[in-house]
Design a protein around this motif. Structure first.
Motif, PDB file in Angstrom:
ATOM      1  N   ASP A 295       0.805  -1.231   0.000  1.00 41.66           N
ATOM      2  CA  ASP A 295       0.000   0.000   0.000  1.00 41.66           C
ATOM      3  C   ASP A 295       0.832   1.272   0.000  1.00 41.66           C
ATOM      4  N   THR A 296       2.137   1.161   0.237  1.00 39.31           N
ATOM      5  CA  THR A 296       2.956   2.364   0.459  1.00 39.31           C
ATOM      6  C   THR A 296       4.128   2.413  -0.510  1.00 39.31           C
ATOM      7  N   PRO A 297       4.191   3.429  -1.361  1.00 46.11           N
ATOM      8  CA  PRO A 297       5.343   3.588  -2.273  1.00 46.11           C
ATOM      9  C   PRO A 297       6.532   4.179  -1.514  1.00 46.11           C
ATOM     10  N   ILE A 298       7.292   3.326  -0.872  1.00 46.46           N
ATOM     11  CA  ILE A 298       8.310   3.793   0.078  1.00 46.46           C
ATOM     12  C   ILE A 298       9.335   4.698  -0.578  1.00 46.46           C
ATOM     13  N   LEU A 299       9.948   4.266  -1.651  1.00 47.05           N
ATOM     14  CA  LEU A 299      11.023   5.050  -2.266  1.00 47.05           C
ATOM     15  C   LEU A 299      10.508   6.208  -3.113  1.00 47.05           C
ATOM     16  N   ARG A 300       9.202   6.244  -3.371  1.00 49.30           N
ATOM     17  CA  ARG A 300       8.649   7.358  -4.161  1.00 49.30           C
ATOM     18  C   ARG A 300       8.150   8.491  -3.277  1.00 49.30           C
ATOM     19  N   GLU A 301       8.343   8.336  -1.978  1.00 52.14           N
ATOM     20  CA  GLU A 301       7.946   9.401  -1.061  1.00 52.14           C
ATOM     21  C   GLU A 301       8.829  10.630  -1.263  1.00 52.14           C
ATOM     22  N   GLU A 302       8.197  11.818  -1.488  1.00 48.67           N
ATOM     23  CA  GLU A 302       8.951  13.041  -1.771  1.00 48.67           C
ATOM     24  C   GLU A 302       9.338  13.804  -0.512  1.00 48.67           C
ATOM     25  N   ASP A 303       8.571  13.644   0.558  1.00 50.16           N
ATOM     26  CA  ASP A 303       8.886  14.316   1.816  1.00 50.16           C
ATOM     27  C   ASP A 303      10.096  13.617   2.454  1.00 50.16           C
ATOM     28  N   ALA A 304      11.186  14.350   2.634  1.00 51.55           N
ATOM     29  CA  ALA A 304      12.438  13.759   3.107  1.00 51.55           C
ATOM     30  C   ALA A 304      12.288  13.140   4.498  1.00 51.55           C
ATOM     31  N   SER A 305      11.542  13.809   5.390  1.00 55.46           N
ATOM     32  CA  SER A 305      11.378  13.278   6.742  1.00 55.46           C
ATOM     33  C   SER A 305      10.590  11.967   6.739  1.00 55.46           C
ATOM     34  N   LYS A 306       9.536  11.936   5.915  1.00 60.64           N
ATOM     35  CA  LYS A 306       8.732  10.708   5.833  1.00 60.64           C
ATOM     36  C   LYS A 306       9.527   9.573   5.202  1.00 60.64           C
ATOM     37  N   LEU A 307      10.322   9.900   4.184  1.00 57.15           N
ATOM     38  CA  LEU A 307      11.142   8.879   3.540  1.00 57.15           C
ATOM     39  C   LEU A 307      12.144   8.305   4.540  1.00 57.15           C
ATOM     40  N   GLN A 308      12.771   9.196   5.307  1.00 53.87           N
ATOM     41  CA  GLN A 308      13.725   8.731   6.310  1.00 53.87           C
ATOM     42  C   GLN A 308      13.038   7.838   7.336  1.00 53.87           C
ATOM     43  N   LEU A 309      11.861   8.242   7.784  1.00 53.27           N
ATOM     44  CA  LEU A 309      11.131   7.445   8.761  1.00 53.27           C
ATOM     45  C   LEU A 309      10.819   6.064   8.198  1.00 53.27           C
ATOM     46  N   ARG A 310      10.322   6.020   6.962  1.00 50.39           N
ATOM     47  CA  ARG A 310       9.922   4.743   6.379  1.00 50.39           C
ATOM     48  C   ARG A 310      11.114   3.815   6.183  1.00 50.39           C
ATOM     49  N   LEU A 311      12.236   4.361   5.772  1.00 43.65           N
ATOM     50  CA  LEU A 311      13.419   3.527   5.595  1.00 43.65           C
ATOM     51  C   LEU A 311      13.929   3.005   6.939  1.00 43.65           C
ATOM     52  N   ASN A 312      13.904   3.861   7.961  1.00 44.17           N
ATOM     53  CA  ASN A 312      14.313   3.405   9.293  1.00 44.17           C
ATOM     54  C   ASN A 312      13.331   2.370   9.844  1.00 44.17           C
ATOM     55  N   LEU A 313      12.061   2.571   9.556  1.00 41.17           N
ATOM     56  CA  LEU A 313      11.047   1.631  10.023  1.00 41.17           C
ATOM     57  C   LEU A 313      11.271   0.241   9.421  1.00 41.17           C
ATOM     58  N   ILE A 314      11.470   0.171   8.098  1.00 39.05           N
ATOM     59  CA  ILE A 314      11.634  -1.148   7.482  1.00 39.05           C
ATOM     60  C   ILE A 314      12.994  -1.754   7.819  1.00 39.05           C
ATOM     61  N   SER A 315      13.991  -0.890   8.026  1.00 40.52           N
ATOM     62  CA  SER A 315      15.299  -1.408   8.470  1.00 40.52           C
ATOM     63  C   SER A 315      15.168  -2.043   9.844  1.00 40.52           C
ATOM     64  N   MET A 316      14.354  -1.427  10.712  1.00 43.44           N
ATOM     65  CA  MET A 316      14.117  -1.977  12.044  1.00 43.44           C
ATOM     66  C   MET A 316      13.364  -3.293  11.952  1.00 43.44           C
ATOM     67  N   ILE A 317      12.423  -3.385  11.033  1.00 37.80           N
ATOM     68  CA  ILE A 317      11.689  -4.640  10.822  1.00 37.80           C
ATOM     69  C   ILE A 317      12.666  -5.748  10.433  1.00 37.80           C
ATOM     70  N   ALA A 318      13.583  -5.431   9.521  1.00 39.04           N
ATOM     71  CA  ALA A 318      14.578  -6.424   9.103  1.00 39.04           C
ATOM     72  C   ALA A 318      15.428  -6.873  10.285  1.00 39.04           C
ATOM     73  N   ARG A 319      15.855  -5.929  11.129  1.00 38.91           N
ATOM     74  CA  ARG A 319      16.677  -6.256  12.296  1.00 38.91           C
ATOM     75  C   ARG A 319      15.941  -7.203  13.238  1.00 38.91           C
ATOM     76  N   VAL A 320      14.675  -6.920  13.492  1.00 38.13           N
ATOM     77  CA  VAL A 320      13.903  -7.735  14.430  1.00 38.13           C
ATOM     78  C   VAL A 320      13.627  -9.117  13.833  1.00 38.13           C
ATOM     79  N   LEU A 321      13.371  -9.171  12.535  1.00 42.04           N
ATOM     80  CA  LEU A 321      13.176 -10.474  11.898  1.00 42.04           C
ATOM     81  C   LEU A 321      14.443 -11.329  12.022  1.00 42.04           C
ATOM     82  N   VAL A 322      15.597 -10.708  11.819  1.00 44.96           N
ATOM     83  CA  VAL A 322      16.861 -11.439  11.961  1.00 44.96           C
ATOM     84  C   VAL A 322      17.020 -11.958  13.381  1.00 44.96           C
ATOM     85  N   LYS A 323      16.729 -11.104  14.366  1.00 40.27           N
ATOM     86  CA  LYS A 323      16.865 -11.501  15.767  1.00 40.27           C
ATOM     87  C   LYS A 323      15.897 -12.629  16.107  1.00 40.27           C
ATOM     88  N   ALA A 324      14.646 -12.488  15.688  1.00 39.28           N
ATOM     89  CA  ALA A 324      13.634 -13.500  16.006  1.00 39.28           C
ATOM     90  C   ALA A 324      13.969 -14.832  15.362  1.00 39.28           C
TER      91      ALA A 324
END
Length: 595
Positions: free
Chosen positions: A554-583
């Motif tokens: 539902d979310t075009p992550i890399l097509r987000e034009e707002d820099a703050s929102k793009l940064q948030l989304r990239l950090n959010l999915i990076s955190m998801i990857a980290r937790v998946l690795v840990k779990a």
């Protein structure tokens, strides 16, 4: 950071105090996650406070909600449905939660408890190779060990190899009678497979002798006791315990074949141990405790020389501890080994990962150790698990109708390879990279499919279902991780930096949900640890992966034009990857960077 449910409970207690001058312990406030059909994050059950407010439940909730929103900055909105006050935490709060998680390198690792726990698992007999039932045992034992480490405990992964006893003598005797000096090298097979074949051959010879005796007029029970080959095996066991050089030499040779085979299977599964005990080195310890029990008057020696413990007053029956010929039984060994372990490691808990068919055995073990005066008997925990069944029913080692662990690992590899090639997602990968991926996927499928089931439940294993990329499977979570890594690589290629500090920005409903799931990870680790159930971690990882994929759709992550929102989304999915690795690491599963 204070967990959101604690913030809500404290806010409700403060509201009651300010509105109606009544002290309420926050721990007494009932807080639940808000049901999906209502707006809000957490719900306070209002009914217990209507006597204090002297108002209807809905009016009580509304008054509390108004005070909380006006005075608690972390909470931004409320609504009240009958006696349930639904509270929404603020956007700023969820931003701060995500920022703190991102800045916590070991997120999910709970503090050191100072406790030492030993987990015994695998515990194979050296008369047969590992099979599907052993695989569940090994994978469960390994993941429980990793889970307890994540809970801050020092964990010792132990294996007790049952390398002596009548079952071992059966394989040895069959080898002497049927194999003409064959070795694993001469036959080109793994040593544990050769010895397992001998065990099956013994059973065939034994059944033939029993049938012959029955035909000769002996009843079946007597025939089973008097079959010549069984008497030979029993005589061989007595010789072994007496240290007969010839028997001991054959025993060492055949066990060495089995150990080499086990090591290969353990390596293929990614399993290792910190301490290996051998029954041949511990059974005498149990004999010493049997003598102690006799001296204390809690055990009885019968006329035939056998030793028993009468547990009828405890609602159980009489338990054999030594046979009449002086040879040990499993209980004898487990008594002595338990004492040695607590003495050696000053354990706070000893966990036995053993199938539920042994529930009675461990009930008796704890009871006898308590009678012997060992206060730590209450620190023994039997992690009882259900059997693994196949569509065609249960497996039987004596009849050779088992799913061999090595064959299953190879089959899973071939299935992963076939499925991946059909999907056609291997462009640009070398043969070596593909081979590594197939092994990662096959073990991920096998481990996840087995571990995701509550340990107490009997499970049906279906290799094809386990490798599906679109269900509650290991490969689905592995593919999710690879997808996230692909997005992050594309962002890096475009020169987009995740940034050292997150800027506060508006989160949509799906982003808030993902932050909430991530934030619950440490609590899930604690819950799973208390339950000794890595299945809770497995299913947590699936829910996180599933929610990410819905968000990604539902979310075009890399097509987000707002820099703050793009940064948030990239950090959010990076955190998801980290937790998946840990779990998934807790489950012994590796996640690929690309697929």
């Amino acid at each position: 950071m204070i967990q959101p449910d604690k913030i809500v409970a404290q806010a409700a207690a403060n509201a009651i105090h300010k509105l109606w001058e009544t002290e309420v312990d926050p721990s007494a406030v009932q807080v639940q996650i808000t049901r999906k059909e209502f707006e809000g994050d957490y719900t306070v059950v209002v009914f217990p406070f209507v006597k204090t407010s002297r108002q209807a439940p809905e009016a009580t909730g509304a008054a509390m909600g108004e005070w909380i929103v006006a005075n608690v900055p972390e909470i931004s909105a409320f609504n009240c449905v009958k006696g349930f006050l639904n509270l929404s935490l603020s956007n700023e709060y969820w931003n701060s939660v995500l920022a703190e998680m991102v800045q916590t390198p070991d997120f999910g690792q709970l503090p050191d408890t100072g406790r030492t726990v030993m987990v015994e698992f695998s515990s194979p007999n050296t008369n047969k190779p590992l099979h599907l039932g052993h695989i569940r045992n090994n994978l469960l034992g390994w993941s429980v060990s990793r889970l307890l480490e994540a809970n801050g405990h020092r964990v010792i992964k132990a294996n007790l190899v049952n390398d002596r006893g009548i079952h071992i003598c059966k394989s040895m005797l069959a080898w002497l009678k049927t194999c003409n000096g064959a070795t694993p090298e001469s036959l080109g097979v793994k040593g544990d497979h050769l010895v397992g074949d001998c065990y099956v051959k013994f059973n065939d010879l034994y059944k033939a002798e029993v049938e012959a005796l029955v035909k000769g007029g002996m009843d079946k029970e007597e025939a089973e006791k008097n079959a010549p080959i069984m008497k030979e095996a029993q005589a061989m066991l007595v010789k072994w315990e007496q240290g007969d050089p010839e028997v001991r030499e054959l025993w060492k040779k055949m066990n060495s074949w089995v150990y080499a085979g086990f090591d290969k299977t353990y390596s293929d599964l990614g399993i290792s141990f910190d301490k290996i005990y051998y029954e041949s080195q511990t059974y005498l310890l149990g004999k010493a405790l049997v003598q102690k029990g006799l001296d204390m008057g809690i055990f009885e020696r019968q006329e035939d020389g056998s030793v028993w413990c009468d547990l009828t007053s405890d609602g159980l029956d009489r338990k054999l501890l030594l046979r009449g010929d002086g040879t040990s039984v499993y209980m004898t060994q487990d008594l002595g080994t338990a004492e040695r372990r607590f003495d050696e490691y000053k354990l706070d808990e000893l966990i036995y990962v053993v199938g539920n068919e042994q529930n009675y055995h461990f009930q008796v073990l704890k009871l006898i150790l308590g009678k012997l005066g060992f206060g730590w008997s209450d620190d023994i925990y039997h992690l009882s698990y259900g059997m693994v069944e196949l569509p065609e029913g249960k497996m039987k080692s004596r009849e050779g109708t088992v799913v061999d662990a090595d064959d299953l690992i190879e089959k899973m590899y071939n299935t992963a390879k076939e499925t991946s090639l059909e999907l056609g997602k291997l462009d640009g990968m070398s043969e070596q990279e593909q081979d590594e991926l197939f092994r990662m996927l096959s073990l991920g499928a096998l481990k996840y499919f087995i571990i995701k089931v509550d340990p107490k439940k009997t499970m049906l294993f279906d290799p094809k279902e386990s490798i599906d990329f679109n269900g509650n499977t290991g490969p689905f979570i592995q593919y999710t991780h690879a997808r996230i890594k692909s997005i992050l690589r594309k962002a890096a290629d475009q020169g987009i930096d995740l940034g050292e500090a997150l800027q506060s920005t508006e989160l949509n409903a799906k982003e808030v949900r993902l932050v909430k799931i991530l934030n619950s990870f440490p609590a899930k680790i604690a819950e799973a640890g208390l339950a000794h159930s890595p299945a809770l971690v497995a299913n947590y990882a699936y829910e996180l992966a599933k929610d990410f994929n819905q968000y990604y759709h539902d979310t075009p992550i890399l097509r987000e034009e707002d820099a703050s929102k793009l940064q948030l989304r990239l950090n959010l999915i990076s955190m998801i990857a980290r937790v998946l690795v840990k779990a998934m690491d807790i489950l012994g599963i590796r996640l690929p960077e690309r697929m």
